[in-house]
Design a protein around this motif. Structure first.
Motif, PDB file in Angstrom:
ATOM      1  N   VAL A  89       0.834  -1.197   0.000  1.00 21.06           N
ATOM      2  CA  VAL A  89       0.000   0.000   0.000  1.00 21.06           C
ATOM      3  C   VAL A  89       0.871   1.250   0.000  1.00 21.06           C
ATOM      4  CG1 VAL A  89      -1.565   1.369   1.437  1.00 21.06           C
ATOM      5  CG2 VAL A  89      -2.064  -1.024   1.008  1.00 21.06           C
ATOM      6  N   VAL A  90       1.898   1.253   0.831  1.00 21.06           N
ATOM      7  CA  VAL A  90       2.776   2.428   0.900  1.00 21.06           C
ATOM      8  C   VAL A  90       3.540   2.614  -0.408  1.00 21.06           C
ATOM      9  CG1 VAL A  90       4.828   3.361   2.047  1.00 21.06           C
ATOM     10  CG2 VAL A  90       2.972   2.409   3.405  1.00 21.06           C
ATOM     11  N   LEU A  91       4.069   1.524  -0.965  1.00 22.44           N
ATOM     12  CA  LEU A  91       4.783   1.632  -2.236  1.00 22.44           C
ATOM     13  C   LEU A  91       3.857   2.089  -3.364  1.00 22.44           C
ATOM     14  CD1 LEU A  91       7.179  -1.451  -2.290  1.00 22.44           C
ATOM     15  CD2 LEU A  91       7.781   0.961  -2.120  1.00 22.44           C
ATOM     16  N   GLY A  92       2.667   1.551  -3.400  1.00 25.42           N
ATOM     17  CA  GLY A  92       1.708   1.960  -4.419  1.00 25.42           C
ATOM     18  C   GLY A  92       1.327   3.418  -4.296  1.00 25.42           C
ATOM     19  N   TRP A  93       1.212   3.892  -3.063  1.00 21.16           N
ATOM     20  CA  TRP A  93       0.858   5.291  -2.844  1.00 21.16           C
ATOM     21  C   TRP A  93       2.018   6.218  -3.202  1.00 21.16           C
ATOM     22  CZ3 TRP A  93       2.328   8.769   1.246  1.00 21.16           C
ATOM     23  CH2 TRP A  93       1.593   9.943   1.268  1.00 21.16           C
ATOM     24  N   LEU A  94       3.239   5.834  -2.792  1.00 22.44           N
ATOM     25  CA  LEU A  94       4.398   6.690  -3.071  1.00 22.44           C
ATOM     26  C   LEU A  94       4.763   6.716  -4.546  1.00 22.44           C
ATOM     27  CD1 LEU A  94       6.779   5.861  -0.081  1.00 22.44           C
ATOM     28  CD2 LEU A  94       5.473   7.954  -0.469  1.00 22.44           C
ATOM     29  N   LEU A  95       4.694   5.569  -5.204  1.00 24.43           N
ATOM     30  CA  LEU A  95       5.084   5.485  -6.606  1.00 24.43           C
ATOM     31  C   LEU A  95       3.949   5.805  -7.566  1.00 24.43           C
ATOM     32  CD1 LEU A  95       7.263   2.250  -6.436  1.00 24.43           C
ATOM     33  CD2 LEU A  95       8.042   4.622  -6.417  1.00 24.43           C
ATOM     34  N   GLY A  96       2.748   5.865  -7.053  1.00 25.56           N
ATOM     35  CA  GLY A  96       1.599   6.172  -7.903  1.00 25.56           C
ATOM     36  C   GLY A  96       1.154   4.998  -8.754  1.00 25.56           C
ATOM     37  N   ILE A  97       1.477   3.773  -8.317  1.00 24.70           N
ATOM     38  CA  ILE A  97       1.086   2.567  -9.063  1.00 24.70           C
ATOM     39  C   ILE A  97      -0.168   2.004  -8.404  1.00 24.70           C
ATOM     40  CG2 ILE A  97       1.813   0.290  -9.841  1.00 24.70           C
ATOM     41  CD1 ILE A  97       4.708   1.272  -9.568  1.00 24.70           C
ATOM     42  N   SER A  98      -1.273   2.132  -9.076  1.00 26.79           N
ATOM     43  CA  SER A  98      -2.553   1.774  -8.462  1.00 26.79           C
ATOM     44  C   SER A  98      -2.720   0.276  -8.244  1.00 26.79           C
ATOM     45  CB  SER A  98      -3.704   2.308  -9.301  1.00 26.79           C
ATOM     46  OG  SER A  98      -3.698   1.707 -10.568  1.00 26.79           O
ATOM     47  N   ILE A  99      -2.098  -0.560  -9.077  1.00 28.07           N
ATOM     48  CA  ILE A  99      -2.252  -2.005  -8.894  1.00 28.07           C
ATOM     49  C   ILE A  99      -1.576  -2.465  -7.605  1.00 28.07           C
ATOM     50  CG2 ILE A  99      -0.250  -2.659 -10.286  1.00 28.07           C
ATOM     51  CD1 ILE A  99      -3.584  -4.499 -10.280  1.00 28.07           C
ATOM     52  N   LEU A 100      -0.436  -1.861  -7.253  1.00 28.22           N
ATOM     53  CA  LEU A 100       0.208  -2.187  -5.975  1.00 28.22           C
ATOM     54  C   LEU A 100      -0.666  -1.757  -4.809  1.00 28.22           C
ATOM     55  CD1 LEU A 100       3.965  -1.263  -6.473  1.00 28.22           C
ATOM     56  CD2 LEU A 100       2.950  -3.523  -6.374  1.00 28.22           C
ATOM     57  N   TYR A 101      -1.269  -0.600  -4.940  1.00 32.05           N
ATOM     58  CA  TYR A 101      -2.152  -0.091  -3.900  1.00 32.05           C
ATOM     59  C   TYR A 101      -3.355  -1.020  -3.705  1.00 32.05           C
ATOM     60  CZ  TYR A 101      -4.646   3.425  -1.185  1.00 32.05           C
ATOM     61  OH  TYR A 101      -5.302   4.097  -0.198  1.00 32.05           O
ATOM     62  N   THR A 102      -3.919  -1.497  -4.799  1.00 32.94           N
ATOM     63  CA  THR A 102      -5.082  -2.384  -4.726  1.00 32.94           C
ATOM     64  C   THR A 102      -4.719  -3.741  -4.142  1.00 32.94           C
ATOM     65  OG1 THR A 102      -6.001  -1.290  -6.662  1.00 32.94           O
ATOM     66  CG2 THR A 102      -6.918  -3.437  -6.094  1.00 32.94           C
ATOM     67  N   ILE A 103      -3.650  -4.344  -4.623  1.00 27.95           N
ATOM     68  CA  ILE A 103      -3.226  -5.654  -4.121  1.00 27.95           C
ATOM     69  C   ILE A 103      -2.841  -5.555  -2.645  1.00 27.95           C
ATOM     70  CG2 ILE A 103      -1.446  -7.428  -4.323  1.00 27.95           C
ATOM     71  CD1 ILE A 103      -1.482  -6.925  -7.341  1.00 27.95           C
ATOM     72  N   GLY A 104      -2.167  -4.482  -2.278  1.00 32.42           N
ATOM     73  CA  GLY A 104      -1.801  -4.283  -0.878  1.00 32.42           C
ATOM     74  C   GLY A 104      -3.016  -4.158   0.020  1.00 32.42           C
ATOM     75  N   GLY A 105      -4.025  -3.444  -0.436  1.00 32.07           N
ATOM     76  CA  GLY A 105      -5.248  -3.311   0.344  1.00 32.07           C
ATOM     77  C   GLY A 105      -5.964  -4.630   0.526  1.00 32.07           C
ATOM     78  N   ILE A 106      -5.992  -5.435  -0.522  1.00 31.52           N
ATOM     79  CA  ILE A 106      -6.628  -6.754  -0.428  1.00 31.52           C
ATOM     80  C   ILE A 106      -5.872  -7.649   0.544  1.00 31.52           C
ATOM     81  CG2 ILE A 106      -7.130  -8.856  -1.738  1.00 31.52           C
ATOM     82  CD1 ILE A 106      -7.729  -6.998  -4.140  1.00 31.52           C
ATOM     83  N   LEU A 107      -4.533  -7.676   0.430  1.00 33.68           N
ATOM     84  CA  LEU A 107      -3.736  -8.486   1.347  1.00 33.68           C
ATOM     85  C   LEU A 107      -3.879  -8.010   2.788  1.00 33.68           C
ATOM     86  CD1 LEU A 107      -0.402  -9.106  -0.569  1.00 33.68           C
ATOM     87  CD2 LEU A 107      -2.198 -10.736  -0.054  1.00 33.68           C
ATOM     88  N   LEU A 108      -3.939  -6.723   2.972  1.00 30.08           N
ATOM     89  CA  LEU A 108      -4.116  -6.162   4.306  1.00 30.08           C
ATOM     90  C   LEU A 108      -5.455  -6.586   4.898  1.00 30.08           C
ATOM     91  CD1 LEU A 108      -2.834  -4.224   6.386  1.00 30.08           C
ATOM     92  CD2 LEU A 108      -4.060  -2.392   5.260  1.00 30.08           C
TER      93      LEU A 108
END
Length: 51
Positions: A9-28
């Motif tokens: 989630v943090v990497l997706g937010w910092l890098l602006g990559i929405s797929i990382l943000y989504t996958i991180g949220g699901i795993l969380l």
């Protein structure tokens, strides 16, 4: 799983990559559900203990 979700989630937010943000949220979310189920004594995945 919770830690991995937070990292993604943090990497997706910092890098602006929405797929990382989504996958991180699901795993969380899955990690928190497993934590709650395990803490109330409910077997998760057919196992009561994970060690």
């Amino acid at each position: 799983m919770i830690i991995l979700g937070l990292i993604l989630v943090v990497l997706g937010w910092l890098l602006g990559i929405s797929i990382l943000y989504t996958i991180g949220g699901i795993l969380l979310l899955i990690g928190v559900v497993f934590l709650v189920l395990g803490s109330v004594g409910r077997p998760v995945g057919g196992r009561r203990y994970w060690w």
